[in-house]
Motif scaffolding. Structure first.
Motif, PDB file in Angstrom:
ATOM      1  N   GLY A  73     -10.292   3.188   4.051  1.00 10.44           N
ATOM      2  CA  GLY A  73      -9.549   3.540   2.851  1.00 10.44           C
ATOM      3  C   GLY A  73      -8.054   3.467   3.035  1.00 10.44           C
ATOM      4  N   ARG A  74      -7.597   2.713   4.041  1.00 15.97           N
ATOM      5  CA  ARG A  74      -6.171   2.593   4.335  1.00 15.97           C
ATOM      6  C   ARG A  74      -5.702   1.152   4.112  1.00 15.97           C
ATOM      7  N   LEU A  75      -4.381   0.971   4.118  1.00 13.85           N
ATOM      8  CA  LEU A  75      -3.813  -0.348   3.909  1.00 13.85           C
ATOM      9  C   LEU A  75      -3.722  -1.110   5.220  1.00 13.85           C
ATOM     10  N   ALA A  76      -4.193  -2.337   5.207  1.00 12.18           N
ATOM     11  CA  ALA A  76      -4.060  -3.240   6.344  1.00 12.18           C
ATOM     12  C   ALA A  76      -2.661  -3.875   6.308  1.00 12.18           C
ATOM     13  N   PRO A  77      -2.286  -4.620   7.380  1.00 10.09           N
ATOM     14  CA  PRO A  77      -0.910  -5.115   7.490  1.00 10.09           C
ATOM     15  C   PRO A  77      -0.382  -5.872   6.276  1.00 10.09           C
ATOM     16  N   ARG A  78      -1.192  -6.750   5.679  1.00  9.56           N
ATOM     17  CA  ARG A  78      -0.685  -7.531   4.547  1.00  9.56           C
ATOM     18  C   ARG A  78      -0.428  -6.649   3.327  1.00  9.56           C
ATOM     19  N   ALA A  79      -1.292  -5.678   3.104  1.00 14.71           N
ATOM     20  CA  ALA A  79      -1.089  -4.762   1.989  1.00 14.71           C
ATOM     21  C   ALA A  79       0.113  -3.857   2.254  1.00 14.71           C
ATOM     22  N   VAL A  80       0.306  -3.457   3.515  1.00 11.87           N
ATOM     23  CA  VAL A  80       1.488  -2.672   3.887  1.00 11.87           C
ATOM     24  C   VAL A  80       2.754  -3.466   3.573  1.00 11.87           C
ATOM     25  N   ARG A  81       2.752  -4.725   3.958  1.00 14.34           N
ATOM     26  CA  ARG A  81       3.902  -5.602   3.692  1.00 14.34           C
ATOM     27  C   ARG A  81       4.142  -5.726   2.193  1.00 14.34           C
ATOM     28  N   ARG A 133      -3.651  -7.797  17.057  1.00 15.70           N
ATOM     29  CA  ARG A 133      -3.632  -7.120  15.764  1.00 15.70           C
ATOM     30  C   ARG A 133      -5.049  -6.726  15.374  1.00 15.70           C
ATOM     31  N   ALA A 134      -5.266  -5.442  15.313  1.00 14.72           N
ATOM     32  CA  ALA A 134      -6.573  -4.920  14.903  1.00 14.72           C
ATOM     33  C   ALA A 134      -6.358  -3.968  13.739  1.00 14.72           C
ATOM     34  N   GLU A 135      -7.429  -3.576  13.111  1.00 11.64           N
ATOM     35  CA  GLU A 135      -7.268  -2.846  11.852  1.00 11.64           C
ATOM     36  C   GLU A 135      -7.561  -1.358  11.963  1.00 11.64           C
ATOM     37  N   ARG A 136      -6.633  -0.541  11.486  1.00  8.87           N
ATOM     38  CA  ARG A 136      -6.881   0.862  11.170  1.00  8.87           C
ATOM     39  C   ARG A 136      -6.165   1.190   9.873  1.00  8.87           C
ATOM     40  N   GLY A 137      -4.889   0.843   9.809  1.00 11.14           N
ATOM     41  CA  GLY A 137      -4.195   0.916   8.553  1.00 11.14           C
ATOM     42  C   GLY A 137      -3.363   2.161   8.348  1.00 11.14           C
ATOM     43  N   LEU A 138      -2.601   2.166   7.255  1.00  9.04           N
ATOM     44  CA  LEU A 138      -1.715   3.267   6.905  1.00  9.04           C
ATOM     45  C   LEU A 138      -2.221   3.963   5.649  1.00  9.04           C
ATOM     46  N   SER A 139      -2.129   5.293   5.668  1.00  9.08           N
ATOM     47  CA  SER A 139      -2.487   6.098   4.505  1.00  9.08           C
ATOM     48  C   SER A 139      -1.298   6.160   3.552  1.00  9.08           C
ATOM     49  N   LEU A 140      -1.495   6.808   2.407  1.00 12.18           N
ATOM     50  CA  LEU A 140      -0.411   6.964   1.445  1.00 12.18           C
ATOM     51  C   LEU A 140       0.743   7.752   2.060  1.00 12.18           C
ATOM     52  N   SER A 141       0.445   8.855   2.756  1.00  9.01           N
ATOM     53  CA  SER A 141       1.523   9.644   3.364  1.00  9.01           C
ATOM     54  C   SER A 141       2.235   8.861   4.457  1.00  9.01           C
ATOM     55  N   ASP A 142       1.494   8.005   5.195  1.00  3.80           N
ATOM     56  CA  ASP A 142       2.130   7.136   6.192  1.00  3.80           C
ATOM     57  C   ASP A 142       3.119   6.194   5.518  1.00  3.80           C
ATOM     58  N   MET A 143       2.707   5.600   4.390  1.00  2.00           N
ATOM     59  CA  MET A 143       3.570   4.656   3.677  1.00  2.00           C
ATOM     60  C   MET A 143       4.825   5.351   3.162  1.00  2.00           C
ATOM     61  N   ALA A 491      -2.282  -9.883  -0.434  1.00  3.57           N
ATOM     62  CA  ALA A 491      -2.423  -8.502   0.047  1.00  3.57           C
ATOM     63  C   ALA A 491      -3.735  -8.267   0.779  1.00  3.57           C
ATOM     64  N   GLN A 492      -4.466  -9.323   1.021  1.00  4.55           N
ATOM     65  CA  GLN A 492      -5.786  -9.177   1.636  1.00  4.55           C
ATOM     66  C   GLN A 492      -5.808  -9.838   3.007  1.00  4.55           C
ATOM     67  N   GLU A 493      -6.412  -9.157   3.974  1.00  4.53           N
ATOM     68  CA  GLU A 493      -6.476  -9.683   5.336  1.00  4.53           C
ATOM     69  C   GLU A 493      -7.436 -10.873   5.415  1.00  4.53           C
ATOM     70  N   PRO A 494      -7.108 -11.874   6.245  1.00  2.99           N
ATOM     71  CA  PRO A 494      -8.060 -12.962   6.487  1.00  2.99           C
ATOM     72  C   PRO A 494      -9.344 -12.393   7.091  1.00  2.99           C
ATOM     73  N   SER A 495     -10.463 -12.953   6.744  1.00  2.00           N
ATOM     74  CA  SER A 495     -11.745 -12.458   7.244  1.00  2.00           C
ATOM     75  C   SER A 495     -11.911 -12.823   8.709  1.00  2.00           C
ATOM     76  N   LYS A 496     -12.134 -11.781   9.536  1.00  2.19           N
ATOM     77  CA  LYS A 496     -12.476 -12.005  10.939  1.00  2.19           C
ATOM     78  C   LYS A 496     -13.055 -10.729  11.501  1.00  2.19           C
ATOM     79  N   LYS A 497     -13.884 -10.864  12.497  1.00  2.00           N
ATOM     80  CA  LYS A 497     -14.562  -9.709  13.069  1.00  2.00           C
ATOM     81  C   LYS A 497     -13.622  -8.951  13.998  1.00  2.00           C
ATOM     82  N   ARG A 498     -13.732  -7.632  13.925  1.00  2.00           N
ATOM     83  CA  ARG A 498     -12.938  -6.792  14.800  1.00  2.00           C
ATOM     84  C   ARG A 498     -13.819  -5.743  15.431  1.00  2.00           C
TER      85      ARG A 498
END
Length: 555
Positions: A73-81, A133-143, A491-498
């Motif tokens: 439920g967090r933002l990945a790098p492209r959405a953060v950008r 680069r792996a995914e966890r993401g930023l929450s609203l408060s992080d942003m 705003a969407q990450e390229p599909s790849k397994k992590r």
């Protein structure tokens, strides 16, 4: 000064090593401390800071909700950008190096690549680049925290220019200023700000000659700029009238000057956008009603006109502002307005540009959808009831527009990605004067002001004469819809397994980035406390008002 943020810095710094790495403290503990610290900053402590952070949250939460999320439920790098770029462009008109338009290319930069982080928080960059680069993401408060601290880092430049403005006027930041002196310092600040990287911060003689000449001549937008500065001082005084002694002439210490300058830096983009809107209206008067201006008309302004448009066909083509599909090339108004030649001032880390009015259109949709995708019929209904400065609502969109929306949905599993290139293309035809056509740039650097510093973007007299000599002919039929079926989900990450390890590394990267940002902000506030103690397109659009370089040359 910012007590609650200092608490946040203390909490997160206690868990971090000097080199930015973690000292064996469990990741969950650091994340918990960071969340608690951010919450404390938002809800307690310094009232002004808490109010500012709450304001950021209010401005971004709907876009946050509408962006694609990862499994947490967090933002990945492209959405953060995307969100960071959207906030700074919409609120300040800032085009930050590292968050520039990506030209709808697959490879885009990430937040850690911003030059301001590389210069002011290098430990953050080193930590980010150490891991895959792996995914966890930023929450609203992080942003919210990240945006607030990035703002703080950018305001560091304002502090540098303010200190130089004191020095150029032979004034000391230790002593309070009277009404006359504060205006002189702030005028100096605005001159340095608009000159950007060309500004000389040490030559007092040159600076005073420059200021005398622009003040005496009153050329360009200098009188309006002075009015902007005077309003800022008046607003500052009004906001603090309950603290002031009405029987004593007002004085301004360095802290007061800092607050006024931060207001100028923060509000300059929106203030300058009034000029941009006038330029847009000028273009629309020359246009053909489709959001485009024939090239001959583009160059045909009289010598006494407010704006003279001089950009070459090569420049317009490279930035995606030239439509060459008809009998005569035409300039796309929205693309031209958002182009780098309309960035008024450039500093080391950012430029101030005309606001992209399409951001407001997309933000209105985000507020109603709260989702990264939408049913085409729902979008058709919403957009049909949306207005802009040049579009009245309600309206019935054409069958061709409805068909295009359905085709976008068919390519994307039945729903339309709101942040995709194809929907941006559709919005361009729905709001041709506000939304740029999403041309796919061969090199995204052409969309940045720095790319054109040592390149020619101005048309030769021969090129302008050739275009203006051609007879203007009205198109016999409405222009055919310019359309490309290439999709790009910005705003969407390229599909790849992590794997789990990658996710853990990403968590560490995100936390270390935030820790480093807090540290950089702390250093900024410490330096502030220490200081306290001790257009080619538009003739009238930008300083140096045709005289700054003249004075510089005479010196």
């Amino acid at each position: 000064m910012m007590k609650s943020l200092f608490v946040a810095v203390f909490l997160v710094s206690a868990a971090a090593a000097p080199n930015g790495g973690l000292r064996g403290v469990a990741m969950e503990e650091v994340a918990s401390s960071l969340a608690e610290a951010s919450e404390a900053v938002l809800r307690g402590g310094d009232g002004a800071m808490a109010e500012h952070l709450a304001g950021i949250e209010k401005r971004i939460w709907q876009t946050f909700e509408a962006l694609p999320k990862n499994e947490l439920g967090r933002l990945a790098p492209r959405a953060v950008r995307y969100l960071a770029h959207n906030y700074f462009a919409r609120e300040h008109g800032w085009l930050i190096q590292g968050l520039e338009p990506h030209g709808h290319q697959e490879e885009v930069s990430e937040v850690h690549e911003m030059s301001i982080l590389q210069d002011k928080a290098p430990a953050v960059v080193e930590s980010l680049l150490e891991h895959q680069r792996a995914e966890r993401g930023l929450s609203l408060s992080d942003m919210v925290a990240m945006i607030a601290v990035l703002e703080r880092l950018i305001f560091d430049e304002a502090l540098t220019l303010l200190q130089a403005s004191y020095s150029l006027n032979e004034l000391s930041p230790v002593l309070p200023l009277d009404e006359t002196d504060i205006h002189e310092v702030l005028k100096s600040y605005l001159i340095l700000f608009e000159m950007g990287q060309k500004a000389n911060l040490t030559d007092a003689k040159l600076h005073k000659a420059l200021k005398r000449k622009v003040s005496k001549g009153g050329k360009g937008n200098w009188p309006v700029l002075v009015e902007f500065e005077e309003d800022a001082v008046a607003n500052f005084g009004y906001a603090r009238k309950h603290e002031a002694n009405p029987f004593v002439e007002p004085s301004y210490d360095f802290n007061a000057a800092v607050q006024i300058v931060e207001g100028l830096a923060s509000g300059y983009g929106k203030w300058q956008h009034m000029e941009c809107k006038q330029m847009k209206e000028d273009l629309m008067e020359m246009g053909d009603g489709s959001g485009r201006v024939p090239m001959g008309q583009f160059y045909s302004k009289s010598p006494n006109a407010d704006y003279h448009f001089t950009e070459s066909a090569d420049y317009l083509r490279e930035i995606g502002a030239l439509d060459e599909g008809g009998a005569e090339p035409r300039v796309r108004i929205a693309n031209y307005m958002s182009g780098p030649s309309n960035c008024i001032a450039s500093s080391t880390y950012y430029s101030v540009c005309c606001l992209n009015e399409c951001e407001a259109v997309v933000n209105e949709l985000e507020a109603k959808l709260h989702s990264p995708t939408a049913d085409p019929q729902r979008l058709l209904e919403l957009v049909g009831n949306m207005s802009s400065d040049t579009v009245e609502a309600p309206r019935q969109l054409s069958p061709a527009m409805a068909e295009k929306l359905e085709s976008i949905a068919a390519r994307n599993g039945g729903d339309v990605p709101v942040h995709g290139r194809l929907f941006a293309q559709w919005l361009h035809h729905a709001f041709p004067n506000e939304c740029p056509y999403p041309a796919i740039a061969e090199n995204a650097a052409v969309l940045t002001p720095s790319h054109w510093l040592d390149k020619t973007s101005t048309a030769s007299e021969a090129e302008k004469a050739e275009m203006t000599s051609k007879p203007f002919t009205e198109e016999a039929a409405p222009p055919e819809m310019t359309w490309s079926d290439e999709e790009h989900l910005a705003a969407q990450e390229p599909s790849k397994k992590r794997g789990l390890l990658a996710a853990g590394l990403r968590a560490a990267m995100q936390l270390v980035m935030l820790l480093g940002l807090f540290r950089a902000a702390l250093a900024s506030w410490h330096s502030l406390s220490s200081a306290q103690g001790g257009k080619k397109a538009a003739v009238d659009m930008q300083l140096p008002f045709d005289v700054l370089e003249e004075v510089s040359g005479d010196a």
